[in-house]
Scaffold this active site. Structure first.
Site, mmCIF file in Angstrom:
data_model
loop_
_atom_site.group_PDB
_atom_site.id
_atom_site.type_symbol
_atom_site.label_atom_id
_atom_site.label_comp_id
_atom_site.label_asym_id
_atom_site.label_seq_id
_atom_site.Cartn_x
_atom_site.Cartn_y
_atom_site.Cartn_z
ATOM 1 N N MET A 113 38.188 71.770 23.842
ATOM 2 C CA MET A 113 37.644 72.081 24.643
ATOM 3 C C MET A 113 37.519 71.287 25.872
ATOM 4 O O MET A 113 38.009 71.173 27.299
ATOM 5 C CB MET A 113 37.477 73.350 24.753
ATOM 6 C CG MET A 113 38.385 74.279 23.257
ATOM 7 S SD MET A 113 40.079 73.788 24.366
ATOM 8 C CE MET A 113 39.939 74.471 25.547
ATOM 9 N N GLU A 114 35.749 70.903 25.785
ATOM 10 C CA GLU A 114 34.953 70.096 27.295
ATOM 11 C C GLU A 114 36.490 68.658 27.565
ATOM 12 O O GLU A 114 36.558 68.353 28.560
ATOM 13 C CB GLU A 114 34.168 69.667 27.340
ATOM 14 C CG GLU A 114 33.285 70.921 26.614
ATOM 15 C CD GLU A 114 33.663 72.309 25.531
ATOM 16 O OE1 GLU A 114 33.287 73.152 25.725
ATOM 17 O OE2 GLU A 114 33.907 71.526 24.796
ATOM 18 N N ASP A 128 45.753 67.695 44.139
ATOM 19 C CA ASP A 128 45.114 68.299 44.919
ATOM 20 C C ASP A 128 44.873 66.543 46.611
ATOM 21 O O ASP A 128 45.166 67.147 46.864
ATOM 22 C CB ASP A 128 43.684 68.734 44.514
ATOM 23 C CG ASP A 128 43.173 69.407 46.031
ATOM 24 O OD1 ASP A 128 44.114 70.009 46.835
ATOM 25 O OD2 ASP A 128 41.892 69.677 46.306
#
EC number: 4.6.1.17
Length: 161
Positions: A113-114, A128
């Site tokens: 997950m990391e 972004d």
């Protein structure tokens, strides 16, 4: 078939108890892609982005995201990561950026997950930073490439053709 480890007999979500597990070296690699127009990619490669070095920013954010995975995904354990690596590579032939991450520790639970979080949040950071010049960039796929260590054994994706 394997059982879902985060769901108890009553069907309720819970954090897995890893206290009885042995500490082993665990490692995971993941990747993510951000596809964009060639002009947007050229702006990143040439260092012409007005917000600064897109790759350096995405790398640092990816590292921070790996370290904060437990804070973003409530059933993940807080981990003492011994290594987080975030590599970004422009692929002009595909009009995209490839992000590959590696996480490692010696511990009682895996780091998949990391690694996935680092890759995902690095990709979100690129979006972004570049959304002012292109809003239709595509993030994905995001996937686990490999994991090693732990009771469930090793995993590695098959080579792409």
């Amino acid at each position: 078939m394997s059982q879902l480890t985060h769901i108890n007999a009553a069907g309720e979500a819970h954090m897995v108890d890893v206290s009885a597990k042995a500490e082993t070296v665990r490692e995971a690699r993941a990747e993510a892609f951000v596809t964009m127009r060639s002009e947007t990619l050229a702006m990143i490669i040439d260092g012409r982005h007005h917000k600064g070095d897109v790759f350096a920013t995405a790398r640092i954010v990816g590292i921070q995201a790996a370290k904060r995975t437990w804070d973003l995904i409530p059933l993940c354990h807080p981990l003492m990561l011994s290594k987080v690596e975030v590599n970004l590579q422009a692929e002009p032939e595909h009009n995209r950026v490839r992000i590959e991450t590696l996480c490692r520790l010696t511990g009682k639970t895996g780091v998949e997950m990391e690694a996935l979080t680092a890759a995902s949040v690095a990709a979100l950071t690129i979006y972004d930073m570049c959304k002012a010049v292109q809003k239709d960039m595509v993030i994905g796929p995001v996937r686990l490439l490999a994991k090693s260590g732990g009771k469930s054994g090793d995993f590695k994706v098959e080579a792409d053709d």
